[in-house]
Design a protein around this motif. Structure first.
Motif, PDB file in Angstrom:
ATOM      1  N   SER A   1       7.302  -4.816 -12.101  1.00 45.09           N
ATOM      2  CA  SER A   1       8.027  -5.689 -11.180  1.00 45.09           C
ATOM      3  C   SER A   1       8.577  -4.960  -9.970  1.00 45.09           C
ATOM      4  O   SER A   1       9.154  -5.585  -9.091  1.00 45.09           O
ATOM      5  N   GLY A   2       8.425  -3.644  -9.920  1.00 43.78           N
ATOM      6  CA  GLY A   2       8.892  -2.886  -8.775  1.00 43.78           C
ATOM      7  C   GLY A   2       8.085  -1.614  -8.634  1.00 43.78           C
ATOM      8  O   GLY A   2       7.493  -1.123  -9.600  1.00 43.78           O
ATOM      9  N   LEU A   3       8.045  -1.071  -7.414  1.00 41.31           N
ATOM     10  CA  LEU A   3       7.321   0.169  -7.139  1.00 41.31           C
ATOM     11  C   LEU A   3       8.137   1.042  -6.203  1.00 41.31           C
ATOM     12  O   LEU A   3       8.797   0.537  -5.282  1.00 41.31           O
ATOM     13  N   ALA A   4       8.082   2.342  -6.433  1.00 37.02           N
ATOM     14  CA  ALA A   4       8.686   3.304  -5.518  1.00 37.02           C
ATOM     15  C   ALA A   4       7.827   4.552  -5.512  1.00 37.02           C
ATOM     16  O   ALA A   4       7.477   5.082  -6.569  1.00 37.02           O
ATOM     17  N   ALA A   5       7.464   5.012  -4.319  1.00 39.36           N
ATOM     18  CA  ALA A   5       6.640   6.210  -4.195  1.00 39.36           C
ATOM     19  C   ALA A   5       7.502   7.453  -4.380  1.00 39.36           C
ATOM     20  O   ALA A   5       8.550   7.593  -3.759  1.00 39.36           O
ATOM     21  N   SER A   6       7.051   8.347  -5.249  1.00 41.23           N
ATOM     22  CA  SER A   6       7.771   9.594  -5.479  1.00 41.23           C
ATOM     23  C   SER A   6       7.715  10.471  -4.237  1.00 41.23           C
ATOM     24  O   SER A   6       6.702  10.529  -3.538  1.00 41.23           O
ATOM     25  N   ARG A   7       8.810  11.188  -3.974  1.00 39.95           N
ATOM     26  CA  ARG A   7       8.806  12.186  -2.907  1.00 39.95           C
ATOM     27  C   ARG A   7       8.526  13.577  -3.455  1.00 39.95           C
ATOM     28  O   ARG A   7       8.045  14.444  -2.738  1.00 39.95           O
ATOM     29  N   LEU A   8       8.841  13.782  -4.718  1.00 38.17           N
ATOM     30  CA  LEU A   8       8.662  15.099  -5.323  1.00 38.17           C
ATOM     31  C   LEU A   8       7.263  15.307  -5.882  1.00 38.17           C
ATOM     32  O   LEU A   8       6.805  16.444  -5.995  1.00 38.17           O
ATOM     33  N   HIS A   9       6.599  14.204  -6.235  1.00 39.78           N
ATOM     34  CA  HIS A   9       5.308  14.290  -6.918  1.00 39.78           C
ATOM     35  C   HIS A   9       4.280  13.435  -6.167  1.00 39.78           C
ATOM     36  O   HIS A   9       4.198  12.225  -6.384  1.00 39.78           O
ATOM     37  N   PRO A  10       3.510  14.030  -5.276  1.00 37.74           N
ATOM     38  CA  PRO A  10       2.550  13.271  -4.459  1.00 37.74           C
ATOM     39  C   PRO A  10       1.623  12.404  -5.307  1.00 37.74           C
ATOM     40  O   PRO A  10       1.079  12.856  -6.320  1.00 37.74           O
ATOM     41  N   GLY A  11       1.459  11.164  -4.871  1.00 42.38           N
ATOM     42  CA  GLY A  11       0.544  10.257  -5.542  1.00 42.38           C
ATOM     43  C   GLY A  11       1.111   9.568  -6.765  1.00 42.38           C
ATOM     44  O   GLY A  11       0.422   8.763  -7.399  1.00 42.38           O
ATOM     45  N   VAL A  12       2.370   9.847  -7.111  1.00 44.31           N
ATOM     46  CA  VAL A  12       2.996   9.239  -8.290  1.00 44.31           C
ATOM     47  C   VAL A  12       3.897   8.087  -7.855  1.00 44.31           C
ATOM     48  O   VAL A  12       4.609   8.173  -6.844  1.00 44.31           O
TER      49      VAL A  12
ATOM     50  N   ALA B   1      -1.656  -8.678   3.671  1.00 43.47           N
ATOM     51  CA  ALA B   1      -1.447  -8.192   2.310  1.00 43.47           C
ATOM     52  C   ALA B   1      -2.448  -8.852   1.376  1.00 43.47           C
ATOM     53  O   ALA B   1      -2.953  -9.939   1.660  1.00 43.47           O
ATOM     54  N   PRO B   2      -2.742  -8.224   0.249  1.00 38.95           N
ATOM     55  CA  PRO B   2      -3.656  -8.837  -0.713  1.00 38.95           C
ATOM     56  C   PRO B   2      -3.004 -10.023  -1.403  1.00 38.95           C
ATOM     57  O   PRO B   2      -1.791 -10.047  -1.590  1.00 38.95           O
ATOM     58  N   ILE B   3      -3.810 -10.994  -1.771  1.00 40.37           N
ATOM     59  CA  ILE B   3      -3.325 -12.097  -2.597  1.00 40.37           C
ATOM     60  C   ILE B   3      -3.613 -11.717  -4.041  1.00 40.37           C
ATOM     61  O   ILE B   3      -4.753 -11.484  -4.419  1.00 40.37           O
ATOM     62  N   GLN B   4      -2.559 -11.618  -4.840  1.00 40.80           N
ATOM     63  CA  GLN B   4      -2.693 -11.175  -6.227  1.00 40.80           C
ATOM     64  C   GLN B   4      -2.232 -12.266  -7.178  1.00 40.80           C
ATOM     65  O   GLN B   4      -1.582 -13.232  -6.773  1.00 40.80           O
ATOM     66  N   GLY B   5      -2.558 -12.089  -8.449  1.00 40.13           N
ATOM     67  CA  GLY B   5      -2.242 -13.112  -9.434  1.00 40.13           C
ATOM     68  C   GLY B   5      -0.767 -13.448  -9.483  1.00 40.13           C
ATOM     69  O   GLY B   5      -0.379 -14.608  -9.568  1.00 40.13           O
ATOM     70  N   GLN B   6       0.080 -12.436  -9.455  1.00 44.80           N
ATOM     71  CA  GLN B   6       1.521 -12.646  -9.405  1.00 44.80           C
ATOM     72  C   GLN B   6       2.105 -11.521  -8.561  1.00 44.80           C
ATOM     73  O   GLN B   6       2.306 -10.406  -9.022  1.00 44.80           O
ATOM     74  N   SER B   7       2.371 -11.835  -7.294  1.00 47.95           N
ATOM     75  CA  SER B   7       2.765 -10.820  -6.313  1.00 47.95           C
ATOM     76  C   SER B   7       4.210 -10.405  -6.534  1.00 47.95           C
ATOM     77  O   SER B   7       5.134 -11.139  -6.190  1.00 47.95           O
ATOM     78  N   GLU B   8       4.411  -9.221  -7.099  1.00 50.47           N
ATOM     79  CA  GLU B   8       5.745  -8.844  -7.551  1.00 50.47           C
ATOM     80  C   GLU B   8       6.343  -7.634  -6.853  1.00 50.47           C
ATOM     81  O   GLU B   8       7.555  -7.479  -6.863  1.00 50.47           O
ATOM     82  N   SER B   9       5.539  -6.754  -6.286  1.00 52.04           N
ATOM     83  CA  SER B   9       6.114  -5.496  -5.821  1.00 52.04           C
ATOM     84  C   SER B   9       5.427  -4.990  -4.568  1.00 52.04           C
ATOM     85  O   SER B   9       4.276  -5.321  -4.274  1.00 52.04           O
ATOM     86  N   VAL B  10       6.169  -4.149  -3.829  1.00 45.08           N
ATOM     87  CA  VAL B  10       5.613  -3.516  -2.635  1.00 45.08           C
ATOM     88  C   VAL B  10       6.409  -2.241  -2.355  1.00 45.08           C
ATOM     89  O   VAL B  10       7.610  -2.177  -2.612  1.00 45.08           O
ATOM     90  N   THR B  11       5.727  -1.226  -1.859  1.00 40.78           N
ATOM     91  CA  THR B  11       6.381  -0.013  -1.383  1.00 40.78           C
ATOM     92  C   THR B  11       5.482   0.625  -0.346  1.00 40.78           C
ATOM     93  O   THR B  11       4.304   0.274  -0.212  1.00 40.78           O
ATOM     94  N   TYR B  12       6.038   1.550   0.413  1.00 41.82           N
ATOM     95  CA  TYR B  12       5.230   2.386   1.302  1.00 41.82           C
ATOM     96  C   TYR B  12       4.794   3.641   0.548  1.00 41.82           C
ATOM     97  O   TYR B  12       5.467   4.085  -0.380  1.00 41.82           O
ATOM     98  N   THR B  13       3.676   4.210   0.967  1.00 43.24           N
ATOM     99  CA  THR B  13       3.359   5.552   0.511  1.00 43.24           C
ATOM    100  C   THR B  13       4.427   6.490   1.070  1.00 43.24           C
ATOM    101  O   THR B  13       5.115   6.161   2.045  1.00 43.24           O
ATOM    102  N   ALA B  14       4.562   7.655   0.460  1.00 44.88           N
ATOM    103  CA  ALA B  14       5.635   8.567   0.871  1.00 44.88           C
ATOM    104  C   ALA B  14       5.528   8.973   2.335  1.00 44.88           C
ATOM    105  O   ALA B  14       6.550   9.191   2.999  1.00 44.88           O
ATOM    106  N   ASP B  15       4.301   9.045   2.870  1.00 39.44           N
ATOM    107  CA  ASP B  15       4.134   9.444   4.268  1.00 39.44           C
ATOM    108  C   ASP B  15       4.142   8.261   5.224  1.00 39.44           C
ATOM    109  O   ASP B  15       4.025   8.432   6.441  1.00 39.44           O
TER     110      ASP B  15
END
Length: 328
Positions: free
Chosen positions: A44-55, A238-252
């Motif tokens: 239900s939520g997303l956050a891009a890690s700053r310490l671990h690229p790609g996580v 933005a993509p249309i998804q089955g249940q659109s719940e979360s969004v974040t930016y990549t760290a860069d």
């Protein structure tokens, strides 16, 4: 629900003939990926890690306990499960955001009873330096709204000021709420309404703090953000998804990542137009009717166009499935 999701995916393909492009950043990080962990069924939520690229950090929204998961976008596999200690029993965890202090802020802010709880909670703990299963001490903050209880699914920490914002969820339009300059544990932290927003399921600030994305089930809008207030708004493809719940930016800040609920849910990368780091959303000027003027660009990104048509196709497909099963 699964049949509807399948129908939705088929409808998208029929309508557009394309899927959102998955960019490959050399090592495969920050690309479109599928969450493989069978425990994560309601991301239900997303956050891009700053310490671990790609996580990416994520969580289930209810009945899962005080857990946060680190998922590697290269493989879709969970690389750490964090158990929060020092908090009560989570009720409805809906959002996660990373602050400039290096801490993860987890929003236990959902209220599906129509805004009946007199307070909700925010949990905070430092982003772990090592990716391994661990129990961490978290700080719990009580939150109240100045104008009464609200249902909400979006919590955003400003990447420069560290101030916390919440967007309430209401089909007739919600509000953007600003928290105090500094959260405290000595009493309730009162959030005050500072702007009007549409129905919102998640949100994210651009890394430079100049843009705010707000996502709903069938569209995403961006807002210029300055001095703690919303500015001009614009459409975001933005993509249309089955249940659109979360969004974040990549760290860069070069792309946005859009997620949804469900088993093996997909997180879709959409590049920011211009490709610059720390930039804002993939901007399209608003028209008079506020609707997107195109469905899918040459890069395969899906816009909010045809949202109504897509809904109709999904409904018709669902009816067809029921009839084939003898339910209709």
């Amino acid at each position: 629900m699964r049949s509807l999701t399948v129908c939705a995916a088929a409808a998208v393909l029929l309508l557009t003939g394309a899927v959102p492009a998955a960019a490959d950043d050399g090592d495969g990080a920050d690309r479109t990926f599928t969450i493989e962990d069978p425990r994560i069924t309601e991301s239900s939520g997303l956050a891009a890690s700053r310490l671990h690229p790609g996580v990416y950090w994520t969580h289930n929204d209810s009945e899962d306990g005080p857990y946060v998961y680190a998922v590697d976008s290269r493989t879709g596999k969970t690389v750490a499960t964090i158990t929060m200690r020092g908090v009560g029993e989570p009720r409805d965890v809906e959002a996660i955001s990373l602050g400039p202090d290096g801490s993860l802020y987890v929003g236990d802010i959902g209220d599906n009873l129509g805004g009946s709880w007199d307070h909700v909670w925010i949990y905070r703990f430092p982003e772990p330096k090592q990716l391994a299963d661990a129990t961490v001490q978290a700080t719990q903050f009580d939150v109240k709204y100045a104008d009464g209880a609200r249902d909400a699914e979006a919590l955003m920490v400003h990447p420069k000021t560290g101030r916390v914002y919440i967007a309430s969820k209401n089909e007739d339009g919600g509000g953007l709420y600003e928290g105090p300059a500094k959260l405290t544990t000595g009493g309730a932290n009162v959030f005050r309404r500072v702007g009007e927003v549409p129905w919102v399921t998640d949100g994210a600030f651009s890394p430079d703090g100049k843009d705010l994305l707000l996502r709903s089930y069938f569209s995403t809008r961006g807002y210029a953000f300055e001095d703690g207030r919303l500015g001009a708004d614009y459409r975001v493809r933005a993509p249309i998804q089955g249940q659109s719940e979360s969004v974040t930016y990549t760290a860069d800040g070069s792309a946005m990542m859009f997620g949804s609920e469900g088993e093996r849910s997909e997180v879709v990368r959409v590049d920011v137009e211009g490709g610059g780091s720390d930039g804002g959303g993939s901007k399209t000027p608003s028209g008079e009717d506020g609707a997107s003027s195109s469905g899918a660009g040459g890069d395969g990104k899906l816009g909010v166009t045809g949202g109504a048509v897509l809904i109709g196709v999904i409904v018709l497909a669902a009816i067809g499935v029921k009839r084939r099963r003898g339910q209709g």
